[in-house]
Structure formats: structure tokens, C-alpha cells
Design a protein around this motif. Structure first.
Motif, short mmCIF file in Angstrom:
data_model
loop_
_atom_site.label_atom_id
_atom_site.label_comp_id
_atom_site.label_asym_id
_atom_site.label_seq_id
_atom_site.Cartn_x
_atom_site.Cartn_y
_atom_site.Cartn_z
N GLY A 97 0.90 -1.20 -0.07
CA GLY A 97 0.00 0.11 0.09
C GLY A 97 0.66 1.21 0.15
N PRO A 98 0.31 2.36 -0.19
CA PRO A 98 0.86 3.54 -0.45
C PRO A 98 1.73 4.11 0.65
N LEU A 99 0.90 3.93 2.05
CA LEU A 99 1.84 4.55 3.22
C LEU A 99 3.16 3.77 3.37
N SER A 100 3.17 2.48 3.22
CA SER A 100 4.46 1.84 3.52
C SER A 100 5.38 2.35 2.51
N PHE A 101 5.14 2.62 1.25
CA PHE A 101 6.11 3.11 0.38
C PHE A 101 6.48 4.65 0.71
N MET A 102 5.66 5.29 1.16
CA MET A 102 6.00 6.49 1.42
C MET A 102 6.89 6.74 2.73
N LYS A 103 6.86 5.55 3.42
CA LYS A 103 8.23 5.61 4.51
C LYS A 103 9.54 5.44 3.89
N ILE A 104 9.33 5.00 2.70
CA ILE A 104 10.78 4.78 2.13
C ILE A 104 11.03 6.10 1.66
N PHE A 105 10.24 6.73 0.89
CA PHE A 105 10.60 8.09 0.40
C PHE A 105 10.91 9.00 1.46
#
Ligand code: CDP
Length: 569
Positions: free
Chosen positions: A140-148
Motif C-alpha cells: 500500500g501507498p503508506l508503506s512506500f511513502m515511509k521509504i521516500f
């Protein structure tokens, strides 16, 4: 250049050229470097060395007088190795591993060069969705946003400035509730501003107390329905709690999209003032309105000259820019968007004797910004005649307009926050009211210094009520409201962001928006004891008045903030 001590400190720390850690240029040399570099673009248009020298002198003069400054990356990088001149970028995030990690890499490159990035994560499949190639489940988007977020921390923009990001998720994305709540934990996503992308059909569902659908971004089917009112209330509750998320009105933004045939706008830059297409970048600049008042009236003749030189400057920046990616270069040069805005608006109102909350102040905002937009268009039209229209012009709304004016740039006006520029110019920032009339600054050795707004000091001395003791008392809260020794008319004139009603903040934002091609950066301040209903009313008013988004802040609502008016250097 008349620089305050603060301006010199900021310049030395971040802007002046250094070699082996030693500053090797003066502020005047910085401006010469920028003017010289940006004027070079005129050689692309058959100008002689004498003509280019004249252009360079014109650019130097409007910066040296602090009547105009380009955005920070232009000041830092023009004529230097990086040569990356834009503050604003939007990157697409495709729903694939390659797409996501490409965006991450591109963001790192942009941050390194001093630019900020905005992303819409709305195309990503929701959490727990099936990943066909592996049979696993999507995170999901939120977990990828953590990487950003982590990557941004690591890059730190090579010592110039910390990377800034905007994350937008559409209100109809299945993970929207998690997104709205994500910044409740104040330790997470510290390099991101969050905004919910609101649609008109969602707002209609709120007004009509209806459910609205959450839609699978790839497959297009309805995943579930939610009560629009409940989602709106949650958004309001979170914004009340610590100012985030903000909201952007996507349909309103796309109404002003100059090139809908080229693509839809799904995100803005980090501070919200610049909606852009995927891969598009934009360079900004601001006119310092506090420099244009003579004998209590606006000097429109001089303002016109400065606008024309500034538009020429910003158009040149597009040519001189070193783009971090070929995709960015291609679309930026096809639309040639620029964003001329203002700073020092509150200072100008004080010089004109107009309280920020007054109807005359709103009228002045419309007059000044209307003038800037018109003259910016005239200047872009003149450039179009000499240099050609922006390549996407035949695909744009201007081509379709019945009486179209050829333009060199798809957009011309943007109101930026001018966080650093206003320090360099010693002016009030953007279109914001003054933040405080006096405040205590703690300097490095722990010594406390009381600083007072120069116009207030001057008036107080003139009228004979100035005293050190009074200023120290004002510095406790920053406001002069209710101080008996300060005459009523002066109290009315020297209002701060906290003295003004949220409604007045929104109305001023809307007044500027009416005459701005892109969007307006503005914080709507609330007192500490404001209710969630107050926030909700401001959101709805912003929607009704045609704002493109809204950011609120309730005094004292972020952790660690004790007194809103103390400042540490
Ligand atoms: O005053 P200055 O030109 O430094 O910047 P601003 O007007 O406060 O911010 C304009 C834009 O610059 C923001 O919306 C961001 O896109 C970008 N910015 C950034 O990337 N990183 C920062 N630390 C500040 C601003």
C-alpha cells in the motif's frame, strides 16, 4: 543591497559560494553571478553582447534593490556547478516496483539540487491487494511513502536545504483513512506535507449527507462506500489536532489546468502553491510589495517595470536550467510555466494605512494581484512575439479562447511562501499578516535580544509612546492588541496572524487566488481554543470561495511548541 543581520547570516550559511568551507563571494557578487548567468539566455534570441549586458544590468538592479528575488535554488545555483534553478517539481508514481523506485531515485536527485517534490500516491494499489507476479500482497501507498521519507533524510540536499515533499492521496483511494491518520504520530513522515485530494463529488456527498465510493485505482471497481461526513469529520479532527493533513481541491485545480489535453494535474509542489503535471517543474520569483509605496500610494509605474523585467528573468531561467531528468526538461520546456508572486504584502498594507482585516485590504489585494497578472501576461505576450509561444500553446485553453493572446508561458503567477526570500528582503512573508510585532530572539550564546517591527518602532517613536519596557511586554505574546498605551488606530494596523479571524485569512487567500494562475500559499491560523467546528467552517468557506486548497494551524497544537512567538537563531 540593504541587508539585515539575519539576511547576512542566512546568505553566508546557505547561498554564498564557498570553497573548502570558506565563503568566497559577497552578496553583491552573488547577485552579479545570478544576473550574469540568467541573462545569457538572451543569446538564444539573437541578442548582441551589448544588449545582453543591458539585460544583465536590469536583472541585477531589481534584485539589488530587493524589489524582486527569484526562488532560492536560482540564487544558490545559477552560475555554479549545479545550475538547477527550480524550487518545484511533481513526479508521477506508477503502480509498479520500477515505477515506485524510479520516482524515489528521481526525488533524491532533485533534493540534492535544492528542489522540492510533490507526488500523488493515488495510482498505487491499496494495501492487501494481490500482486499478480508473486502471488503476495501489496503493502500500500503508506508503506512506500515511509521509504521516500527515509531517503529524504539521508540525502539532506548536500548541505543546502533539507528536502521537502508533498504527498497527495485522493479521497476515494481505499487507503484514505490510514492516510488521514498517518501524521498523528508526529515522529513519522517528518519530511512530508500531507494533503487529501478532495473531489467535487465528495464535497457534494458531504453537503447531502450521502455515502461516497472508494474506488480501486487500477481496476476501477468500487471497493466499499463510506459516509462522506464521517471522512470529512476525521479530516477536520486531524487538522485540528496538529494541522495535517491539509486539503487540495483537485477539480478546482484542474479547472485552471492550461493544458488539459496534455494531462490531468494530480499533485502540487511541497507547499501547495504550484500544481503541476507529472514530471513538470516550475521556477518562482517574488516581487517585494513593501518597496512600492510612495506617499501612501502604490507606485504602479515602477511595479509595471519590475514585473516585465521579472517575467523576462523567469522565462530565461527555463533556458538556463540544468534539468535533473530528460522527462522534466521535455515537459517543462513544452509548457514553460513560471510563477511570479509577492512578498511584503502585509508591510505594504501598513504603509498604506490599511488594516489586514479591512474590506479595503481585500480590495487592494485584488487590485495589486490583478495588475500583476495582467502585466505578467502582457510581458509574456511580448516575449511570445520575439521568442515564440510555448510549444503546447496550440493544445492549450488559450488557443481555444475566443480572443486569445499568444503567450510564452502556460502559467505566470503563483503566491509562494517566501520563507527564506522574505528573510533576505526583510519583508513580511508572502501574503501573510505579520507574525509578531515584537519577539525575543535567543542567540547562540544564550543571550536574549528583543526585536521589534521597524514600522512599529518608527511610529511609536514618532507618536511618543515608545519604551523598552513596552516592547518587552509586547514580546511576551507578540501582539499589541489591548495595550492601552498603543492608540486604537495603530492597534488596528499592527495586527498579527493570531489577531485575525480564520475567516479573514481565508477571504484574503481567496482574493489573491482570484487573480493567480497557479495557487496561493497561506496558513489559516486559529487560536488554541478553536473548535473542530471552526476548522470545518474554514474548509467549507475555502471551497465555496474557490480556493485551490487550505492549510490550517491551531496555535500550540504541535508538540514542543510552547509559545508561538519565541524564536531561536
Ligand atoms: O523563500 P524560498 O525561495 O527559499 O522558498 P519558499 O517560497 O518558502 O518555498 C517555495 C518552494 O520551494 C516550496 O513550495 C518547495 O517546493 C520548495 N522548498 C523546498 O523544496 N525545500 C525547502 N526547505 C523550502 C522550500
Amino acid at each position: 543591497m540593504e541587508l539585515s543581520q539575519n539576511a547576512r547570516i542566512v546568505l553566508e550559511k546557505r547561498y554564498l559560494k564557498k570553497e573548502n568551507g570558506q565563503v568566497i563571494e559577497t552578496p553583491e557578487q552573488l547577485l552579479k553571478r545570478v544576473a550574469q548567468n540568467v541573462a545569457q539566455a538572451d543569446y538564444n534570441y539573437q541578442k548582441s553582447p551589448e544588449q545582453v549586458a543591458e539585460v544583465e544590468q536590469g536583472f541585477f538592479e531589481i534584485m539589488d534593490s530587493l524589489e524582486f528575488l527569484p526562488n532560492s535554488p536560482t540564487l544558490m545555483n545559477a552560475g555554479n556547478e549545479l545550475q538547477q534553478l527550480s524550487a518545484c517539481f511533481v513526479l508521477p508514481v506508477e503502480d509498479s516496483m520500477e515505477g515506485i523506485f524510479d520516482a524515489l531515485k528521481y526525488a533524491a536527485l532533485i533534493h540534492k539540487s535544492g528542489g522540492g517534490t510533490g507526488f500523488s500516491f493515488s495510482r498505487l494499489r491499496p494495501k492487501h491487494d494481490i500482486v499478480r507476479t508473486t502471488g503476495g500482497v501489496a503493502s500500500g501507498p503508506l508503506s512506500f511513502m515511509k521509504i521516500f521519507n527515509t531517503a529524504t533524510d539521508v540525502v539532506k540536499q548536500g548541505g543546502t536545504r533539507r528536502g521537502a515533499n508533498m504527498a497527495i492521496l485522493r479521497v476515494d483511494h481505499p487507503d484514505i483513512i490510514e492516510f488521514i491518520k498517518a501524521k498523528k504520530n508526529k515522529e513519522e513522515f517528518t519530511n512530508f506535507n500531507f494533503s487529501v485530494g478532495i473531489t467535487q463529488s465528495f464535497m457534494d456527498a458531504v453537503v447531502n449527507s450521502e455515502n461516497y465510493p472508494l474506488v480501486h485505482p487500477k481496476q476501477g471497481h468500487v471497493v466499499e462506500e463510506l459516509s462522506a461526513q464521517k471522512v470529512f469529520d476525521l479530516l477536520v479532527e486531524m487538522a485540528w489536532d496538529n494541522g495535517e493533513p491539509g486539503i487540495v481541491f483537485l477539480d478546482r485545480i484542474n479547472q485552471d489546468n492550461p493544458t488539459p489535453a496534455v494531462g490531468d494535474i494530480e499533485s502540487t509542489n511541497p507547499c501547495g502553491e504550484q500544481p503541476l503535471l507529472p514530471y513538470e517543474s516550475c521556477n518562482l520569483g517574488s516581487v517585494n510589495l513593501s518597496k512600492f509605496v510612495r506617499n501612501q500610494a502604490i507606485d504602479y509605474d515602477r511595479l509595471k517595470q519590475v514585473i516585465h523585467t521579472a517575467i523576462h528573468f523567469l522565462d530565461n531561467v527555463i533556458d538556463m536550467n540544468q534539468y535533473p531528468l530528460p522527462e522534466v526538461e521535455q515537459i517543462t520546456k513544452a509548457n514553460r510555466k513560471i510563477g511570479l508572486g509577492v512578498m511584503g504584502f502585509a508591510d505594504m498594507l501598513i504603509q498604506l494605512g490599511l488594516p489586514y482585516q479591512s474590506t479595503q485590504a481585500i480590495q487592494t489585494a485584488k487590485d495589486v494581484m490583478g495588475f500583476i497578472r495582467q502585466e505578467a501576461r502582457n510581458a509574456s505576450n511580448t516575449l511570445a512575439e520575439k521568442r515564440g509561444m510555448f510549444p503546447n500553446f496550440p493544445n492549450s485553453i488559450y488557443q481555444q479562447a475566443s480572443k486569445h493572446l499568444p503567450l510564452r508561458n502556460a502559467t505566470l503567477t503563483t503566491i509562494a511562501p517566501t520563507g527564506t526570500l522574505s528573510i533576505l528582503a526583510s519583508s513580511s512573508s508572502g501574503i501573510e499578516p505579520l507574525y509578531s510585532i515584537a519577539f525575543t530572539r535567543t542567540i547562540l550564546d544564550g543571550q536574549k535580544l528583543v526585536e521589534v517591527h521597524p514600522y512599529f518602532k518608527e511610529l511609536a517613536e514618532q507618536k511618543g509612546f515608545y519604551s523598552k519596557e513596552l516592547i518587552e511586554r509586547i514580546a511576551r505574546t507578540g501582539s499589541v492588541q489591548g495595550f492601552n498605551e498603543v492608540p486604537q488606530d495603530i492597534q488596528a494596523l499592527f495586527v498579527t496572524a493570531h489577531d485575525i479571524t480564520p475567516e479573514a485569512h481565508v477571504r484574503m487567500q481567496a482574493a489573491f487566488q482570484e487573480y493567480t494562475d497557479n495557487a496561493v500559499s497561506k496558513t489559516v491560523n486559529f487560536p488554541h481554543d478553536a473548535t473542530q467546528d471552526d476548522i470545518s467552517q474554514a474548509f467549507i468557506l475555502a471551497y465555496q470561495l474557490g480556493c485551490k486548497g487550505i492549510t490550517v494551524y491551531r496555535d500550540g497544537s504541535r508538540s514542543g511548541q510552547v509559545l508561538s512567538t519565541s524564536n531561536t537563531t
